[in-house]
Design an enzyme around this catalytic site. Structure first.
Site, mmCIF file in Angstrom:
data_model
loop_
_atom_site.group_PDB
_atom_site.id
_atom_site.type_symbol
_atom_site.label_atom_id
_atom_site.label_comp_id
_atom_site.label_asym_id
_atom_site.label_seq_id
_atom_site.Cartn_x
_atom_site.Cartn_y
_atom_site.Cartn_z
ATOM 1 C CD GLU A 1 30.278 19.639 -52.905
ATOM 2 O OE1 GLU A 1 30.799 20.398 -52.060
ATOM 3 O OE2 GLU A 1 30.059 18.430 -52.694
ATOM 4 C CG HIS B 1 24.954 26.899 -52.340
ATOM 5 N ND1 HIS B 1 25.289 25.594 -52.622
ATOM 6 C CD2 HIS B 1 25.422 27.150 -51.099
ATOM 7 C CE1 HIS B 1 25.932 25.076 -51.581
ATOM 8 N NE2 HIS B 1 26.023 25.999 -50.649
ATOM 9 N N GLY C 1 24.471 22.260 -50.290
ATOM 10 C CA GLY C 1 23.725 22.394 -51.529
ATOM 11 C C GLY C 1 22.275 21.978 -51.366
ATOM 12 C CB CYS D 1 31.572 20.759 -45.959
ATOM 13 S SG CYS D 1 31.384 19.067 -46.563
#
Length: 297
Positions: free
Chosen positions: A211, A162, A223, A78
């Site tokens: 997410e 991702h 991201g 994160c």
């Protein structure tokens, strides 16, 4: 082990990507997954996208950071949360650079010379199907998930998985519909974060995000890194890109993008402290009673 006593917390955010920050460095009991989920509830708890838990530093680091999604699951990376914690530790130690140990590795973070934005080196970009991870061998540069009208995605890992879709108009995308469907696609061994990217120029993109374990968020640091990496891999942008998210703007720099090791991707942006407080014991006692009765919703 669950928490059954008062719990001090901080509330922070990076571009609206918001976090509950907890300090576990004293060894006291921390919330369990169900309690984290309750704390993250925006109507009955404090509300957040993720929870950041500070743990005692290990050799060569300034703090160990454990990260959890709003559903209580472990978050692999994160970027915005890491930048928020970096600002706290730098202020605590009166330094302008720290090393934060995460599940994705040791991440270097620093404050700009003007004392404003915080940067974090998120590590290398991985493109191998095993590294993302996918459940089977596949072309990660052009991954067909069978989602009508979206085309193929580019899958990468920046410490977490991702899938990036390139679209003509990011504002027109139904992020909730397509994000939820793509997140749990069987090709993703551990679900995935889903980005929808509109390329504005060689150095500028618009990104919206779903997410994993959270849903739609106003920003996502990892991201943004993944989106720039995917844009570079497809030949659509340069490695230095301004990313416009729902909550604001991040600067991403994929350094040594051509290196076999995956280079190093750096993200820079602001952080904000919102509030500090105490979650009372009664919150956890009430939750425990609901769990016993099977009444938790």
């Amino acid at each position: 082990m669950s928490r059954m006593e008062d719990l001090p917390f901080l509330k922070m955010h990076g571009l609206g990507n918001d976090f509950i920050v907890l300090d576990g460095r004293d060894g006291s009991a921390l919330p369990d997954a169900a309690q984290m989920q309750a704390l993250a509830d925006r109507h009955k708890g404090i509300g957040c996208d993720q929870l950041m838990v500070l743990m005692p530093p290990r050799e060569g680091t300034d703090v160990v950071l454990d990260m959890y999604n709003a559903d209580g699951s472990i978050a692999g990376a994160c970027g915005n949360g890491t930048r928020c914690v970096a600002s706290l530790i730098m202020a605590e130690r009166a330094v302008n650079q720290v090393v934060i140990r995460t599940i994705a590795g040791d991440l270097l973070a620093w404050r700009d010379r003007d004392g404003g934005d915080i940067s974090v080196q998120m590590g290398p970009v991985h493109t191998g199907w095993q590294d993302i991870p996918l459940s089977r061998a596949a072309d990660t540069a052009s991954l067909d998930l069978g989602l009508s009208g979206l085309g193929s995605a580019t899958a990468v890992s920046v410490g977490n998985p991702h899938a990036v879709f390139f679209v003509e108009d990011a504002e027109a995308i139904d992020v909730k519909k397509w994000g939820a469907e793509a997140e749990t696609h069987p090709i993703f061994a551990d679900r995935a974060n889903i980005e929808f990217v509109q390329v504005l120029s060689r150095r500028e993109i618009r990104m919206r995000v779903w997410e994993r374990g959270v849903g739609i968020t106003m920003a996502c640091g990892s991201g943004a890194c993944a989106s720039v990496a995917a844009s570079v891999l497809r030949g659509l942008t340069e490695p230095q890109v301004t990313v416009h998210l729902d909550g604001g703007t991040l600067e991403i720099d994929w350094r040594d993008a051509d290196a076999p090791s995956g280079g190093q991707i750096v993200m820079t942006g602001p952080v904000f402290s919102v509030a500090s407080g105490i979650v009372p014991t009664g919150f956890f006692a009430s939750l425990s009673l609901k769990l016993e009765k099977g009444a938790l919703t």
